[in-house]
Design a protein around this motif. Structure first.
Motif, PDB file in Angstrom:
ATOM      1  N   LYS A  16       0.793  -1.234   0.000  1.00 18.09           N
ATOM      2  CA  LYS A  16       0.000   0.000   0.000  1.00 18.09           C
ATOM      3  C   LYS A  16       0.828   1.287   0.000  1.00 18.09           C
ATOM      4  O   LYS A  16       0.383   2.297  -0.539  1.00 18.09           O
ATOM      5  N   GLU A  39       0.108   6.926   8.600  1.00 20.66           N
ATOM      6  CA  GLU A  39       0.155   6.583  10.023  1.00 20.66           C
ATOM      7  C   GLU A  39       1.013   5.343  10.179  1.00 20.66           C
ATOM      8  O   GLU A  39       0.927   4.454   9.316  1.00 20.66           O
ATOM      9  N   PRO A  40       1.793   5.236  11.247  1.00 15.18           N
ATOM     10  CA  PRO A  40       2.043   6.254  12.255  1.00 15.18           C
ATOM     11  C   PRO A  40       2.636   7.514  11.618  1.00 15.18           C
ATOM     12  O   PRO A  40       3.350   7.442  10.627  1.00 15.18           O
ATOM     13  N   THR A  96      -6.216   0.359  13.124  1.00 15.41           N
ATOM     14  CA  THR A  96      -6.360   0.067  14.560  1.00 15.41           C
ATOM     15  C   THR A  96      -7.447  -0.975  14.785  1.00 15.41           C
ATOM     16  O   THR A  96      -7.286  -1.898  15.589  1.00 15.41           O
ATOM     17  N   SER A 154       8.799  -7.017  12.392  1.00 16.30           N
ATOM     18  CA  SER A 154       8.331  -6.452  13.661  1.00 16.30           C
ATOM     19  C   SER A 154       7.350  -7.415  14.311  1.00 16.30           C
ATOM     20  O   SER A 154       6.939  -8.406  13.709  1.00 16.30           O
ATOM     21  N   PHE A 156       4.317  -7.120  14.669  1.00 14.94           N
ATOM     22  CA  PHE A 156       3.040  -7.182  13.965  1.00 14.94           C
ATOM     23  C   PHE A 156       3.084  -8.163  12.792  1.00 14.94           C
ATOM     24  O   PHE A 156       2.057  -8.508  12.237  1.00 14.94           O
TER      25      PHE A 156
HETATM   26  P1  TYD Z   1       3.272   0.198   8.095  1.00 14.16           P
HETATM   27  O1  TYD Z   1       2.376   1.049   7.266  1.00 14.16           O
HETATM   28  O2  TYD Z   1       3.337  -1.229   7.708  1.00 14.16           O
HETATM   29  O3  TYD Z   1       4.705   0.847   8.147  1.00 14.16           O
HETATM   30  P2  TYD Z   1       6.078   0.326   7.513  1.00 14.16           P
HETATM   31  O4  TYD Z   1       5.795   0.150   6.047  1.00 14.16           O
HETATM   32  O5  TYD Z   1       7.007   1.458   7.818  1.00 14.16           O
HETATM   33  O6  TYD Z   1       6.411  -0.967   8.214  1.00 14.16           O
HETATM   34  O7  TYD Z   1       2.765   0.355   9.604  1.00 14.16           O
HETATM   35  C1  TYD Z   1       3.555  -0.004  10.692  1.00 14.16           C
HETATM   36  C2  TYD Z   1       2.913  -1.061  11.568  1.00 14.16           C
HETATM   37  O8  TYD Z   1       1.976  -0.477  12.481  1.00 14.16           O
HETATM   38  C3  TYD Z   1       2.165  -2.118  10.810  1.00 14.16           C
HETATM   39  O9  TYD Z   1       2.657  -3.381  11.227  1.00 14.16           O
HETATM   40  C4  TYD Z   1       0.737  -1.971  11.248  1.00 14.16           C
HETATM   41  C5  TYD Z   1       0.822  -1.289  12.572  1.00 14.16           C
HETATM   42  N1  TYD Z   1      -0.354  -0.444  12.900  1.00 14.16           N
HETATM   43  C6  TYD Z   1      -1.241  -0.887  13.875  1.00 14.16           C
HETATM   44  O10 TYD Z   1      -1.077  -1.963  14.453  1.00 14.16           O
HETATM   45  N2  TYD Z   1      -2.316  -0.089  14.197  1.00 14.16           N
HETATM   46  C7  TYD Z   1      -2.538   1.112  13.613  1.00 14.16           C
HETATM   47  O11 TYD Z   1      -3.516   1.808  13.952  1.00 14.16           O
HETATM   48  C8  TYD Z   1      -1.614   1.547  12.602  1.00 14.16           C
HETATM   49  C9  TYD Z   1      -1.815   2.888  11.943  1.00 14.16           C
HETATM   50  C10 TYD Z   1      -0.535   0.741  12.278  1.00 14.16           C
END
Ligand code: TYD
Length: 203
Positions: A16, A39-40, A96, A154, A156
């Motif tokens: 995305k 976001e973040p 979220t 990470s 997540f």
């Molecule tokens: P991401 O857009 O995947 O950032 P990057 O490409 O820099 O890794 O977002 C970072 C992580 O934050 C992603 O694993 C999802 C998590 N996230 C939540 O858990 N809750 C939320 O509300 C948001 C905005 C992100």
């Protein structure tokens, strides 16, 4: 009413960030005034959120950190929209609901509460509802393979967790007309073309 506030959602590795930036550029090329945001956030609130990734924290603290960041982010979005701009956000409130919803579901179900509904309600007090949300849908098994070539994963980015996140996204999509589900296993250019084809009708 033309679509002014567009969000992109999906599990980690769905593509995305790349797609939303290219969509932003395409809309600018079409003559629109567009702000891309994410976001973040890229400020101290977003920094606290990112810091929490590597901390052992309560899932409730985590959810409220994302919400705190979102409240301020929403003020910025509101201002851009008032200036007549189109706003594209790489993740917003549905992240979220999907991610923290997956994390809090076991805890809240003991209290007889559905975590998705609870987070939905909390977010609704803060957010501006997007006009269109693109869900770049992909099985975590495939999206994680893409991420494996990048740096360390990470907390997540575990497959079992992301499967719950994906299910939450599909649940939100099934009840929200603003959702457009795109098959994110396709080639990047195909995904981009599909999104632009839909957006040209809406902006
Ligand atoms: P991401 O857009 O995947 O950032 P990057 O490409 O820099 O890794 O977002 C970072 C992580 O934050 C992603 O694993 C999802 C998590 N996230 C939540 O858990 N809750 C939320 O509300 C948001 C905005 C992100």
């Amino acid at each position: 009413m033309p679509a002014k506030f567009i969000t992109f959602e999906g599990v980690d590795g769905c593509g995305k960030s790349t797609i939303s930036k290219e969509v932003c550029q395409a809309l600018i090329d079409m003559g629109h005034e567009v702000e891309w945001t994410m976001e973040p956030s890229e400020n101290w609130l977003g920094d606290q959120v990112r810091r929490s990734y590597s901390e052992e924290i309560s899932p409730f603290t985590e959810a409220f950190l994302f919400l705190a960041d979102r409240a301020t982010h929403t003020d910025r979005i509101r201002k851009h929209l008032a200036d007549g701009k189109i706003v594209i956000s790489d993740r917003y409130s549905d992240s979220t609901i999907a991610y923290q919803g997956a994390l809090l579901s076991d805890e809240l179900i003991k209290q007889g509460i559905d975590s998705v509904d609870w987070l939905w309600e909390l977010n609704n007090r803060i957010i501006i509802k997007p006009d269109v949300t693109f869900l770049l849908d992909i099985a975590p098994e495939i999206s994680l393979e893409r991420l494996n070539t990048r740096e360390e994963l990470s907390k997540f980015e575990r497959q079992g967790y992301l499967e719950k996140v994906r299910a939450n996204y599909l649940r939100i999509a099934s009840r929200e007309d603003r959702y457009v589900i795109i098959d994110a296993t396709q080639a990047k250019q195909t995904v981009l073309n599909e999104v632009l084809l839909i957006l040209k009708e809406k902006v």
